[in-house]
Each structure stands twice: as structure tokens, then as C-alpha cells.
Design a protein around this motif. Structure first.
Motif, PDB file in Angstrom:
ATOM      1  N   THR A  11       0.802  -1.228   0.000  1.00 36.71           N
ATOM      2  CA  THR A  11       0.000   0.000   0.000  1.00 36.71           C
ATOM      3  C   THR A  11       0.835   1.278   0.000  1.00 36.71           C
ATOM      4  O   THR A  11       0.335   2.329  -0.394  1.00 36.71           O
ATOM      5  CB  THR A  11      -0.949   0.042   1.221  1.00 36.71           C
ATOM      6  OG1 THR A  11      -0.182  -0.046   2.426  1.00 36.71           O
ATOM      7  CG2 THR A  11      -1.959  -1.086   1.168  1.00 36.71           C
ATOM      8  N   ARG A  12       2.065   1.200   0.430  1.00 35.56           N
ATOM      9  CA  ARG A  12       2.899   2.398   0.528  1.00 35.56           C
ATOM     10  C   ARG A  12       3.791   2.535  -0.702  1.00 35.56           C
ATOM     11  O   ARG A  12       4.342   1.563  -1.196  1.00 35.56           O
ATOM     12  CB  ARG A  12       3.760   2.345   1.780  1.00 35.56           C
ATOM     13  CG  ARG A  12       4.531   3.630   1.954  1.00 35.56           C
ATOM     14  CD  ARG A  12       4.950   3.951   3.327  1.00 35.56           C
ATOM     15  NE  ARG A  12       3.863   3.971   4.289  1.00 35.56           N
ATOM     16  CZ  ARG A  12       4.061   3.910   5.585  1.00 35.56           C
ATOM     17  NH1 ARG A  12       5.275   3.821   6.067  1.00 35.56           N
ATOM     18  NH2 ARG A  12       3.039   3.936   6.421  1.00 35.56           N
ATOM     19  N   SER A  13       3.934   3.761  -1.157  1.00 30.70           N
ATOM     20  CA  SER A  13       4.755   4.057  -2.329  1.00 30.70           C
ATOM     21  C   SER A  13       6.129   4.570  -1.913  1.00 30.70           C
ATOM     22  O   SER A  13       6.272   5.187  -0.850  1.00 30.70           O
ATOM     23  CB  SER A  13       4.082   5.121  -3.198  1.00 30.70           C
ATOM     24  OG  SER A  13       2.858   4.658  -3.671  1.00 30.70           O
ATOM     25  N   PRO A  66      -1.976 -12.485  -1.599  1.00 31.58           N
ATOM     26  CA  PRO A  66      -3.283 -12.256  -0.963  1.00 31.58           C
ATOM     27  C   PRO A  66      -3.478 -10.820  -0.481  1.00 31.58           C
ATOM     28  O   PRO A  66      -4.582 -10.272  -0.568  1.00 31.58           O
ATOM     29  CB  PRO A  66      -3.274 -13.219   0.234  1.00 31.58           C
ATOM     30  CG  PRO A  66      -2.236 -14.227  -0.065  1.00 31.58           C
ATOM     31  CD  PRO A  66      -1.225 -13.524  -0.932  1.00 31.58           C
ATOM     32  N   LEU A  67      -2.408 -10.202  -0.026  1.00 33.99           N
ATOM     33  CA  LEU A  67      -2.512  -8.812   0.431  1.00 33.99           C
ATOM     34  C   LEU A  67      -2.710  -7.857  -0.739  1.00 33.99           C
ATOM     35  O   LEU A  67      -3.422  -6.866  -0.609  1.00 33.99           O
ATOM     36  CB  LEU A  67      -1.266  -8.426   1.229  1.00 33.99           C
ATOM     37  CG  LEU A  67      -1.066  -9.175   2.536  1.00 33.99           C
ATOM     38  CD1 LEU A  67       0.289  -8.854   3.137  1.00 33.99           C
ATOM     39  CD2 LEU A  67      -2.175  -8.826   3.512  1.00 33.99           C
ATOM     40  N   HIS A  71      -5.899  -5.275  -1.191  1.00 36.96           N
ATOM     41  CA  HIS A  71      -5.667  -3.826  -1.258  1.00 36.96           C
ATOM     42  C   HIS A  71      -5.490  -3.350  -2.694  1.00 36.96           C
ATOM     43  O   HIS A  71      -4.683  -2.464  -2.944  1.00 36.96           O
ATOM     44  CB  HIS A  71      -4.422  -3.454  -0.452  1.00 36.96           C
ATOM     45  CG  HIS A  71      -4.559  -3.712   0.995  1.00 36.96           C
ATOM     46  ND1 HIS A  71      -5.309  -2.914   1.813  1.00 36.96           N
ATOM     47  CD2 HIS A  71      -4.067  -4.690   1.775  1.00 36.96           C
ATOM     48  CE1 HIS A  71      -5.260  -3.385   3.045  1.00 36.96           C
ATOM     49  NE2 HIS A  71      -4.516  -4.468   3.046  1.00 36.96           N
ATOM     50  N   LYS A  72      -6.240  -3.928  -3.623  1.00 39.63           N
ATOM     51  CA  LYS A  72      -6.115  -3.498  -5.014  1.00 39.63           C
ATOM     52  C   LYS A  72      -6.394  -2.030  -5.144  1.00 39.63           C
ATOM     53  O   LYS A  72      -7.304  -1.489  -4.530  1.00 39.63           O
ATOM     54  CB  LYS A  72      -7.080  -4.277  -5.907  1.00 39.63           C
ATOM     55  CG  LYS A  72      -6.499  -5.545  -6.386  1.00 39.63           C
ATOM     56  CD  LYS A  72      -7.140  -5.940  -7.672  1.00 39.63           C
ATOM     57  CE  LYS A  72      -6.294  -7.082  -8.179  1.00 39.63           C
ATOM     58  NZ  LYS A  72      -6.757  -7.672  -9.347  1.00 39.63           N
ATOM     59  N   ARG A  73      -5.588  -1.393  -5.984  1.00 39.98           N
ATOM     60  CA  ARG A  73      -5.762   0.043  -6.261  1.00 39.98           C
ATOM     61  C   ARG A  73      -6.790   0.208  -7.348  1.00 39.98           C
ATOM     62  O   ARG A  73      -6.828  -0.422  -8.312  1.00 39.98           O
ATOM     63  CB  ARG A  73      -4.455   0.667  -6.721  1.00 39.98           C
ATOM     64  CG  ARG A  73      -3.469   0.841  -5.628  1.00 39.98           C
ATOM     65  CD  ARG A  73      -2.284   1.530  -6.208  1.00 39.98           C
ATOM     66  NE  ARG A  73      -1.347   1.881  -5.168  1.00 39.98           N
ATOM     67  CZ  ARG A  73      -0.410   2.775  -5.315  1.00 39.98           C
ATOM     68  NH1 ARG A  73      -0.272   3.417  -6.430  1.00 39.98           N
ATOM     69  NH2 ARG A  73       0.409   3.058  -4.361  1.00 39.98           N
TER      70      ARG A  73
END
Length: 73
Positions: A11-13, A66-67, A71-73
Motif C-alpha cells: 500500500t505504501r509508495s 493475498p494482500l 488492497h487493489k488500487r
């Protein structure tokens, strides 16, 4: 390692550099290896990059699938 770090990888860029804006989980192995040789940044970002390096280096990227779906964008 904190368990929530695995979620942060998907999730983090990346906040700076050549791969700014790319998810930490999507950083190339050679870039992670460069950090491993030169030194990871301090703080949480460095811990996340070190964790991603270990995952990549040991061929454990499937752990993040799975994560990624969760948390698909």
C-alpha cells in the motif's frame, strides 16, 4: 518485524528517487540490493525496504499476493 509491515509493502509508495511513486512491493530486486549494500534509510521506510529485500532475495514474493488482492488500487 511488525505484522502490519506486510500490508504496508503493498500500500505504501516509494517517497523519493528513481522509483518514486512505485509500491514498495513492486521495487526491482537490484534496487533493493543497492540499498542493502549502501544502507537502508532510517526509520520505518528503511525497515520496510529491508523486509522487501529479504522477501525478494529469498523468492517469497508469493506471500504478498493475498494482500495485493485485498488492497487493489
Amino acid at each position: 518485524m511488525k505484522p502490519e509491515y506486510l500490508q504496508l509493502l503493498v500500500t505504501r509508495s516509494m517517497p523519493f528517487g528513481k522509483y518514486q511513486g512505485r509500491l514498495l512491493a513492486d521495487l526491482p530486486g537490484d534496487y533493493l540490493g543497492w540499498f542493502a549494500r549502501k544502507g537502508f534509510p532510517p526509520g520505518e521506510l528503511g525497515a520496510l525496504l529491508a523486509l522487501m529485500h529479504e522477501i525478494d532475495h529469498n523468492g517469497l514474493g508469493e506471500l504478498l499476493v493475498p494482500l495485493r488482492h485485498k488492497h487493489k488500487r
